[in-house]
Design a protein around this motif. Structure first.
Motif, PDB file in Angstrom:
ATOM      1  N   HIS A 175      38.064  36.249  32.766  1.00 32.55           N
ATOM      2  CA  HIS A 175      36.997  35.268  32.977  1.00 32.55           C
ATOM      3  C   HIS A 175      36.476  35.383  34.409  1.00 32.55           C
ATOM      4  CE1 HIS A 175      37.984  33.545  29.156  1.00 32.55           C
ATOM      5  NE2 HIS A 175      39.178  33.159  29.543  1.00 32.55           N
ATOM      6  N   ALA A 176      35.160  35.481  34.567  1.00 40.62           N
ATOM      7  CA  ALA A 176      34.559  35.628  35.885  1.00 40.62           C
ATOM      8  C   ALA A 176      34.177  34.266  36.455  1.00 40.62           C
ATOM      9  CB  ALA A 176      33.320  36.517  35.814  1.00 40.62           C
ATOM     10  N   ALA A 177      34.328  34.134  37.765  1.00 46.49           N
ATOM     11  CA  ALA A 177      33.934  32.895  38.448  1.00 46.49           C
ATOM     12  C   ALA A 177      32.416  32.729  38.373  1.00 46.49           C
ATOM     13  CB  ALA A 177      34.384  32.947  39.899  1.00 46.49           C
ATOM     14  N   ASN A 178      31.986  31.482  38.342  1.00 43.71           N
ATOM     15  CA  ASN A 178      30.565  31.114  38.326  1.00 43.71           C
ATOM     16  C   ASN A 178      29.795  31.882  37.252  1.00 43.71           C
ATOM     17  OD1 ASN A 178      28.402  29.546  39.184  1.00 43.71           O
ATOM     18  ND2 ASN A 178      27.730  31.031  40.711  1.00 43.71           N
ATOM     19  N   PHE A 179      30.372  31.976  36.074  1.00 43.30           N
ATOM     20  CA  PHE A 179      29.686  32.646  34.973  1.00 43.30           C
ATOM     21  C   PHE A 179      28.680  31.687  34.351  1.00 43.30           C
ATOM     22  CE2 PHE A 179      28.975  33.838  30.590  1.00 43.30           C
ATOM     23  CZ  PHE A 179      28.727  35.196  30.696  1.00 43.30           C
ATOM     24  N   VAL A 180      27.431  32.145  34.241  1.00 37.49           N
ATOM     25  CA  VAL A 180      26.358  31.321  33.690  1.00 37.49           C
ATOM     26  C   VAL A 180      25.552  32.160  32.706  1.00 37.49           C
ATOM     27  CG1 VAL A 180      24.320  29.906  34.183  1.00 37.49           C
ATOM     28  CG2 VAL A 180      26.207  29.991  35.831  1.00 37.49           C
ATOM     29  N   GLU A 181      25.322  31.615  31.537  1.00 38.44           N
ATOM     30  CA  GLU A 181      24.439  32.220  30.539  1.00 38.44           C
ATOM     31  C   GLU A 181      23.105  31.485  30.597  1.00 38.44           C
ATOM     32  OE1 GLU A 181      25.522  32.904  26.079  1.00 38.44           O
ATOM     33  OE2 GLU A 181      24.372  31.020  26.171  1.00 38.44           O
ATOM     34  N   THR A 182      22.023  32.231  30.837  1.00 41.72           N
ATOM     35  CA  THR A 182      20.695  31.617  30.933  1.00 41.72           C
ATOM     36  C   THR A 182      19.803  32.150  29.827  1.00 41.72           C
ATOM     37  OG1 THR A 182      20.880  31.320  33.326  1.00 41.72           O
ATOM     38  CG2 THR A 182      18.671  31.271  32.399  1.00 41.72           C
ATOM     39  N   GLU A 183      19.218  31.232  29.075  1.00 34.62           N
ATOM     40  CA  GLU A 183      18.358  31.601  27.947  1.00 34.62           C
ATOM     41  C   GLU A 183      16.968  31.011  28.147  1.00 34.62           C
ATOM     42  OE1 GLU A 183      18.383  31.466  23.044  1.00 34.62           O
ATOM     43  OE2 GLU A 183      19.528  29.963  24.167  1.00 34.62           O
ATOM     44  N   GLN A 184      15.966  31.873  28.023  1.00 35.28           N
ATOM     45  CA  GLN A 184      14.566  31.450  28.090  1.00 35.28           C
ATOM     46  C   GLN A 184      13.987  31.508  26.681  1.00 35.28           C
ATOM     47  OE1 GLN A 184      11.428  32.744  31.237  1.00 35.28           O
ATOM     48  NE2 GLN A 184      11.261  34.208  29.578  1.00 35.28           N
ATOM     49  N   ILE A 185      13.379  30.404  26.239  1.00 39.73           N
ATOM     50  CA  ILE A 185      12.911  30.283  24.854  1.00 39.73           C
ATOM     51  C   ILE A 185      11.422  29.948  24.831  1.00 39.73           C
ATOM     52  CG2 ILE A 185      13.143  28.948  22.711  1.00 39.73           C
ATOM     53  CD1 ILE A 185      16.071  28.447  23.510  1.00 39.73           C
ATOM     54  N   GLY A 215      27.661  36.406  36.911  1.00 39.09           N
ATOM     55  CA  GLY A 215      29.080  36.139  37.100  1.00 39.09           C
ATOM     56  C   GLY A 215      29.601  36.896  38.299  1.00 39.09           C
ATOM     57  N   SER A 216      30.651  36.402  38.881  1.00 38.62           N
ATOM     58  CA  SER A 216      31.240  37.014  40.072  1.00 38.62           C
ATOM     59  C   SER A 216      31.652  38.458  39.795  1.00 38.62           C
ATOM     60  CB  SER A 216      32.458  36.199  40.513  1.00 38.62           C
ATOM     61  OG  SER A 216      32.918  36.617  41.780  1.00 38.62           O
ATOM     62  N   ILE A 217      31.719  39.273  40.833  1.00 39.17           N
ATOM     63  CA  ILE A 217      32.136  40.669  40.701  1.00 39.17           C
ATOM     64  C   ILE A 217      33.493  40.693  40.002  1.00 39.17           C
ATOM     65  CG2 ILE A 217      32.814  42.750  41.978  1.00 39.17           C
ATOM     66  CD1 ILE A 217      30.741  41.915  44.105  1.00 39.17           C
ATOM     67  N   PRO A 218      33.591  41.355  38.844  1.00 39.78           N
ATOM     68  CA  PRO A 218      34.775  41.194  37.977  1.00 39.78           C
ATOM     69  C   PRO A 218      35.978  42.049  38.359  1.00 39.78           C
ATOM     70  CG  PRO A 218      33.150  42.573  36.895  1.00 39.78           C
ATOM     71  CD  PRO A 218      32.546  42.150  38.203  1.00 39.78           C
ATOM     72  N   VAL A 219      36.437  41.876  39.581  1.00 33.31           N
ATOM     73  CA  VAL A 219      37.722  42.427  40.012  1.00 33.31           C
ATOM     74  C   VAL A 219      38.480  41.288  40.693  1.00 33.31           C
ATOM     75  CG1 VAL A 219      36.893  44.800  40.266  1.00 33.31           C
ATOM     76  CG2 VAL A 219      36.769  43.241  42.221  1.00 33.31           C
ATOM     77  N   PHE A 220      39.725  41.542  41.073  1.00 28.58           N
ATOM     78  CA  PHE A 220      40.531  40.496  41.708  1.00 28.58           C
ATOM     79  C   PHE A 220      40.263  40.492  43.216  1.00 28.58           C
ATOM     80  CE2 PHE A 220      42.758  41.639  37.814  1.00 28.58           C
ATOM     81  CZ  PHE A 220      42.988  40.383  37.248  1.00 28.58           C
ATOM     82  N   TRP A 221      39.488  39.498  43.663  1.00 26.25           N
ATOM     83  CA  TRP A 221      39.193  39.390  45.089  1.00 26.25           C
ATOM     84  C   TRP A 221      39.047  37.920  45.467  1.00 26.25           C
ATOM     85  CZ3 TRP A 221      34.242  37.818  47.149  1.00 26.25           C
ATOM     86  CH2 TRP A 221      33.250  37.607  46.187  1.00 26.25           C
TER      87      TRP A 221
END
Length: 572
Positions: free
Chosen positions: A218-228, A243-249
């Motif tokens: 799970h990535a930090a600050n993950f947001v799904e944005t949909e334009q309709i 979403g945040s860079i998906p490595v451990f940092w």
């Protein structure tokens, strides 16, 4: 509170409720026509049952409410959280969308006499944390429509899914959301334009305490944005993620303006990285990764690591594009963002968008998403997402017959104003949840150009972020962990989790610095018998104050407001 607690409010099937309270029970009565059910909650046993309206005692204290958010256990016992105020945002395919604006947190217990003074104080702090989360914008709901899923996901569901209640079928990833809805006109043709951002409850938190990914991917600050777009019965949708860079940092606050990012040297980066993108491909399809961070300085190792991980995974479902936003757009040359748009134009055409006609037939599917990120996945990310979304919208409106052939959306002044302001408001809402202030660079999003006033506002917001990130984000992180159930209150715990002893440096060094600086000023204002004597005093106290300042800076992590409820190792 479980991660899905918010869904209880999102999917209550009644538009108006009455809350009745007696010393023994809570009663929640549905007031829609023909409804006779009453939800009964025993305040002692916590048992939940269904009754009928005649079972509500006449002596009960009655108040109107508009939904139940859920229950949570604190030191004093269980609490019921209800919505007491809402405002209508608009209508979504004839479904009314509401925004919850005020809440009540009701104790099951009738008295607090069973608590010690320390427990009373802890309970008060936990309530303050809970209210902090509830007061942050982001609770939109409908009693008749599933806001947690995109149009494309809803179109690909089974009959069994359609028969499920809104609560049961909700996407468990999302708790907070941001919705903007507008009725627009171009060429005399009216259409609805909607922007929805859904913020994940997994690895949720604040800017510097939640970075990268967790062991589940799970990535930090993950947001799904949909334009309709909704026009003449046809519906078009374009989805992006961030979403945040998906490595451990990590990037722990330490009083410095920009703490140095630290990439873990012991974690299995590929395991978490693959878990993340496996789930993204299953949900969204192809992934076009747009990495907007600096390719030099402290951000460079992260860019290199991200690129290496993509290359090592070798998936045909992923494409990686590194675009140094700050370098390319320096000296306010934001017109150079067209370089990136031109680079990904063909990829965007391949990904396409979702389109269903007025007869309900699917005409086109979106084959994948752009996954954009910067360091915070806020400011730079939002600018790029708004430009990609506009390009998709241009194609959709032309296909639907709203725009004429050769007509540009940018030339539609009235709609452009609505579009830009909506994306800027979306940026602000996402940023306030994660960074504590509105987004930066929104002058470009609102006006299409970078301005000097915008730079000044960015400086002001950056100052506020610095203060919050260092001196109040521990409380904000604890509030989110409590709300989501990452921390469970145990009233039998002998030691208060909120009572963390401070090192002597925390109190002594700031006092020494203030006293030394004050003495330096006094010596300057009240000169001694000779200038050499004055200079000696000023130098002594000046060196003492500056020296103390650098000692504090060196020990910066001891002076910031750190989370207390969840161990840092769990956050990383």
């Amino acid at each position: 509170m479980a991660a899905s607690s918010f869904h209880l409010v999102s999917y209550l099937c009644f538009t108006f409720l009455l809350r009745h309270i007696t010393p023994e029970k809570f009663y929640v009565e549905a007031c829609d026509d023909g409804a006779d059910d009453v939800l009964t909650i025993d305040r002692v046993s916590t048992e939940v049952t269904l009754a009928v309206k005649k079972d509500v005692p006449p002596s009960a204290v009655t108040r109107p409410i508009f939904g139940i958010l859920g229950t949570i256990h604190l030191v004093a016992g269980n609490y019921l959280i209800v919505i007491t105020k809402k405002i209508k945002v608009g209508e979504f395919f004839s479904h009314v969308i509401w925004k919850a604006t005020d809440f009540d947190v009701l104790s099951y217990k009738k008295t607090m006499l069973h608590l010690t003074d320390i427990q009373l104080q802890d309970n008060k702090t936990f309530l303050a944390m809970l209210n902090h989360v509830l007061n942050v914008d982001g609770f939109y709901f409908s009693t008749t429509y599933d806001l947690t899923h995109t149009l494309q996901r809803l179109s690909n569901t089974s009959p069994e899914f359609q028969e499920m209640s809104l609560l049961e079928r909700a996407d468990q990833r999302f708790v907070w959301n941001v919705i903007t809805m507008h009725s627009c006109s171009v060429n005399g043709k009216y259409f609805d334009w909607i922007l929805i951002s859904r913020r994940s409850c997994f690895r949720a938190g604040v800017r510097y305490y939640v970075r990268g990914i967790d062991s589940e991917g799970h990535a930090a600050n993950f947001v799904e944005t949909e334009q309709i777009v909704h026009y003449n019965g046809s519906k078009a949708s374009f989805v992006q993620t961030r979403g945040s860079i998906p490595v451990f940092w990590s990037q722990r606050p330490n009083l410095k303006y920009k703490p140095l990012p630290q990439i873990s040297k012991v974690a299995n980066h590929m395991d978490g990285f693959q878990r993340h993108f496996d789930s993204q491909v299953i949900i969204y399809g192809k992934q076009v990764i747009i990495n907007l961070i600096n390719q030099k300085g402290s951000e460079k190792p992260l860019e290199q690591t991200f690129a290496t991980m993509v290359s090592s995974l070798g998936s045909g479902m992923m494409r990686y594009i590194a675009f140094d936003f700050h370098k390319e757009c320096k000296n306010m040359r934001w017109d150079r963002l067209s370089i990136l748009l031109d680079q990904v134009a063909e990829m965007q055409d391949e990904l396409s968008y979702f389109l269903v006609d007025s007869a309900g037939q699917v005409v086109a599917n979106q084959e994948g998403v752009f996954r954009s990120n910067c360091m915070d996945c806020l400011d730079r990310t939002n600018v790029i997402q708004s430009l990609l979304a506009r390009r998709s919208l241009q194609a959709q409106l032309q296909r639907l017959g709203v725009l004429h052939v050769g007509q540009k959306l940018e030339e539609q002044d009235e709609f452009e104003k609505i579009y830009k302001n909506a994306w800027a408001d979306n940026a602000n809402a996402c940023a306030k949840q994660y960074a504590g202030t509105g987004a930066l660079k929104t002058d470009f999003t609102r006006t299409g150009k970078r301005t000097h006033l915008g730079l000044i506002m960015d400086g002001w917001n950056s100052m506020i972020r610095y203060y919050k990130n260092n001196f109040s984000d521990g409380f904000r992180q604890d509030s989110i962990d409590l709300f989501l159930g990452n921390y469970s209150v145990d009233e039998l715990e002998s030691h208060s989790p909120l009572s963390v002893p401070r090192d002597w440096k925390f109190l002594a060094l700031p006092i020494i610095m203030v006293v030394a600086f004050s003495m330096c000023i006094i010596c300057l204002l009240m000169a001694g018998d000779t200038w050499t004597e004055t200079l000696a005093y000023v130098l002594f106290w000046g060196v003492a104050s500056v020296g103390t300042f650098f000692i504090i800076l060196y020990n910066g992590k001891d002076f910031v407001d750190a989370p207390r409820l969840v161990q840092k190792e769990k956050i990383d």
